[in-house]
Design a protein around this motif. Structure first.
Motif, PDB file in Angstrom:
ATOM      1  N   THR A 178       0.440  -1.254   0.200  1.00 32.00           N
ATOM      2  CA  THR A 178      -0.007   0.058  -0.144  1.00 32.00           C
ATOM      3  C   THR A 178       0.853   1.407  -0.140  1.00 32.00           C
ATOM      4  OG1 THR A 178      -1.672  -1.491   1.514  1.00 32.00           O
ATOM      5  CG2 THR A 178      -2.003   1.017   1.359  1.00 32.00           C
ATOM      6  N   LEU A 179       2.031   1.335   0.659  1.00 29.98           N
ATOM      7  CA  LEU A 179       2.776   2.263   0.810  1.00 29.98           C
ATOM      8  C   LEU A 179       3.707   2.202  -0.190  1.00 29.98           C
ATOM      9  CD1 LEU A 179       3.463   2.706   4.977  1.00 29.98           C
ATOM     10  CD2 LEU A 179       1.809   3.813   2.988  1.00 29.98           C
ATOM     11  N   GLY A 180       3.893   1.724  -0.920  1.00 30.20           N
ATOM     12  CA  GLY A 180       4.856   1.388  -2.050  1.00 30.20           C
ATOM     13  C   GLY A 180       6.312   1.191  -1.656  1.00 30.20           C
ATOM     14  N   LEU A 181       6.035   0.429  -0.117  1.00 29.98           N
ATOM     15  CA  LEU A 181       7.880   0.236  -0.148  1.00 29.98           C
ATOM     16  C   LEU A 181       8.830  -0.807  -0.233  1.00 29.98           C
ATOM     17  CD1 LEU A 181       7.015   0.087   4.279  1.00 29.98           C
ATOM     18  CD2 LEU A 181       8.435   1.892   2.678  1.00 29.98           C
ATOM     19  N   LYS A 182       9.604  -0.333  -1.097  1.00 25.78           N
ATOM     20  CA  LYS A 182      10.665  -1.107  -1.521  1.00 25.78           C
ATOM     21  C   LYS A 182      11.917  -1.662  -0.818  1.00 25.78           C
ATOM     22  CE  LYS A 182       8.354  -0.574  -5.278  1.00 25.78           C
ATOM     23  NZ  LYS A 182       6.994  -1.488  -5.674  1.00 25.78           N
ATOM     24  N   PRO A 183      12.614  -2.218  -1.338  1.00 29.24           N
ATOM     25  CA  PRO A 183      13.569  -2.696  -0.724  1.00 29.24           C
ATOM     26  C   PRO A 183      15.077  -1.026  -0.120  1.00 29.24           C
ATOM     27  CG  PRO A 183      13.941  -4.696  -1.613  1.00 29.24           C
ATOM     28  CD  PRO A 183      12.592  -3.543  -2.581  1.00 29.24           C
ATOM     29  N   ARG A 184      15.444  -1.192   1.046  1.00 27.41           N
ATOM     30  CA  ARG A 184      16.320  -0.060   1.469  1.00 27.41           C
ATOM     31  C   ARG A 184      15.547   1.253   1.111  1.00 27.41           C
ATOM     32  NH1 ARG A 184      19.866  -3.355  -2.292  1.00 27.41           N
ATOM     33  NH2 ARG A 184      21.599  -3.749  -1.350  1.00 27.41           N
ATOM     34  N   MET A 185      13.670   1.356   0.575  1.00 23.13           N
ATOM     35  CA  MET A 185      13.885   2.632   1.714  1.00 23.13           C
ATOM     36  C   MET A 185      13.180   2.198   2.730  1.00 23.13           C
ATOM     37  SD  MET A 185      10.765   2.769  -0.949  1.00 23.13           S
ATOM     38  CE  MET A 185      10.053   4.025  -1.003  1.00 23.13           C
ATOM     39  N   ARG A 186      13.338   3.712   3.793  1.00 25.16           N
ATOM     40  CA  ARG A 186      12.792   3.911   4.902  1.00 25.16           C
ATOM     41  C   ARG A 186      11.932   3.925   5.803  1.00 25.16           C
ATOM     42  NH1 ARG A 186      16.397   8.429   7.477  1.00 25.16           N
ATOM     43  NH2 ARG A 186      16.515   6.517   8.777  1.00 25.16           N
ATOM     44  N   ALA A 187      11.381   3.565   7.349  1.00 24.97           N
ATOM     45  CA  ALA A 187      10.013   3.698   7.404  1.00 24.97           C
ATOM     46  C   ALA A 187      10.316   3.693   8.911  1.00 24.97           C
ATOM     47  CB  ALA A 187       9.413   2.015   7.330  1.00 24.97           C
ATOM     48  N   LEU A 188       9.971   4.763   9.533  1.00 22.41           N
ATOM     49  CA  LEU A 188       9.571   4.774  10.799  1.00 22.41           C
ATOM     50  C   LEU A 188       8.401   4.149  11.307  1.00 22.41           C
ATOM     51  CD1 LEU A 188      10.174   6.122  13.323  1.00 22.41           C
ATOM     52  CD2 LEU A 188       9.181   7.803  12.662  1.00 22.41           C
ATOM     53  N   ASP A 189       8.552   3.228  12.194  1.00 25.31           N
ATOM     54  CA  ASP A 189       7.512   2.221  13.168  1.00 25.31           C
ATOM     55  C   ASP A 189       7.396   3.246  14.347  1.00 25.31           C
ATOM     56  OD1 ASP A 189       5.364   0.784  14.279  1.00 25.31           O
ATOM     57  OD2 ASP A 189       6.591  -0.846  13.983  1.00 25.31           O
ATOM     58  N   LEU A 190       6.625   4.100  14.611  1.00 28.39           N
ATOM     59  CA  LEU A 190       6.240   4.347  15.858  1.00 28.39           C
ATOM     60  C   LEU A 190       5.216   3.957  16.578  1.00 28.39           C
ATOM     61  CD1 LEU A 190       4.849   8.303  14.353  1.00 28.39           C
ATOM     62  CD2 LEU A 190       7.372   7.339  16.003  1.00 28.39           C
ATOM     63  N   CYS A 191       5.325   3.906  17.812  1.00 24.62           N
ATOM     64  CA  CYS A 191       5.159   2.352  19.035  1.00 24.62           C
ATOM     65  C   CYS A 191       5.324   1.084  18.410  1.00 24.62           C
ATOM     66  CB  CYS A 191       3.488   3.050  18.985  1.00 24.62           C
ATOM     67  SG  CYS A 191       2.768   4.838  19.448  1.00 24.62           S
ATOM     68  N   CYS A 192       6.274   0.829  18.179  1.00 24.95           N
ATOM     69  CA  CYS A 192       5.958  -0.471  17.152  1.00 24.95           C
ATOM     70  C   CYS A 192       6.429  -1.392  18.931  1.00 24.95           C
ATOM     71  CB  CYS A 192       8.136   0.011  16.771  1.00 24.95           C
ATOM     72  SG  CYS A 192       9.342   0.002  18.196  1.00 24.95           S
ATOM     73  N   GLY A 193       6.464  -1.348  20.087  1.00 24.40           N
ATOM     74  CA  GLY A 193       5.953  -2.260  21.113  1.00 24.40           C
ATOM     75  C   GLY A 193       7.389  -3.340  20.234  1.00 24.40           C
ATOM     76  N   TYR A 194       7.321  -4.504  20.302  1.00 20.23           N
ATOM     77  CA  TYR A 194       7.923  -5.467  20.367  1.00 20.23           C
ATOM     78  C   TYR A 194       8.666  -6.147  19.049  1.00 20.23           C
ATOM     79  CZ  TYR A 194       3.333  -8.670  19.402  1.00 20.23           C
ATOM     80  OH  TYR A 194       2.061  -9.083  18.903  1.00 20.23           O
ATOM     81  N   GLY A 195       7.914  -5.021  17.621  1.00 25.39           N
ATOM     82  CA  GLY A 195       8.139  -5.377  16.555  1.00 25.39           C
ATOM     83  C   GLY A 195       7.438  -6.065  15.333  1.00 25.39           C
TER      84      GLY A 195
END
Length: 199
Positions: A35-52
């Motif tokens: 949905t977000l078009g995330l490709k290898p090596r792109m950067r994502a921030l996971d807020l309130c990521c919990g236990y990953g």
């Protein structure tokens, strides 16, 4: 109530891990990436990521993820899961598995794709520079999301046998039938539903 006694500082401890089970996590991570078009090596921030829960499988797809959470207990569990994922990749790379499930995993060492940081979502320790920001836990993520994307934000419900989207705000009964309501978020929800149905 003192800040140190706030519910979000007390709730996410060892007990939380006992009942928090999500069998569709891998499907959710795939949905996020597509949905977000995330490709290898792109950067994502996971807020309130919990236990990953989402950070680890996203990193396994080659995305460079930074996970931020306030709970030292959940971050400790996140690092354990990261290590287990790395061990699984090493086992697979040395012939432990006949079938390579995720060829993207070999693009770079897993540790360089995934970083967990302890911090408060209200005071982010870094600035711009991410291709996507996710916050999959409703109570922590929705309030700031509404502040920055009230007109075009969309809620998506995962794990259903059909597509379900909705506007990112309530029903606004106080302004109903007065010609004051802004339909932008509803239009965005319909547009995203059409996109997901055609994917």
């Amino acid at each position: 109530m003192a800040e140190s006694e706030a519910w979000f500082r007390r709730f996410f401890g060892e007990e939380y891990l006992l009942f928090d089970e999500h069998p569709d996590t891998s499907k959710e991570a795939l949905f996020i990436a597509r949905t977000l078009g995330l490709k290898p090596r792109m950067r994502a921030l996971d807020l309130c990521c919990g236990y990953g829960r989402h950070a680890v499988p996203l990193a396994g797809r080659g995305v460079r993820v930074v996970g931020l959470d306030l709970s030292p207990v959940l971050l400790g569990e996140a690092r354990k899961r990261q290590k287990a994922e790395e061990e699984g990749m090493r086992h697979e790379a040395t012939g432990g598995s006949k079938k390579q499930k995720n060829p993207i995993s070999r693009l770079m060492p897993h540790a360089s794709r995934l970083q967990f940081i302890r911090g408060d979502i209200r005071h982010l320790p870094f600035g711009p520079g991410f291709d996507a920001v996710i916050s999959m836990y409703h109570d922590q993520g929705l309030a700031p999301f509404k502040m920055i994307a009230f007109r075009d934000g969309v809620n998506v419900t995962l794990g259903l046998p059909y597509v379900r989207t909705s506007p990112d705000h309530g029903t606004a009964f106080d302004i109903a039938y007065q010609g004051k309501a802004d339909p932008s978020s509803m239009k965005s929800a319909i547009d995203l539903a059409k996109k997901l149905l055609s994917a």
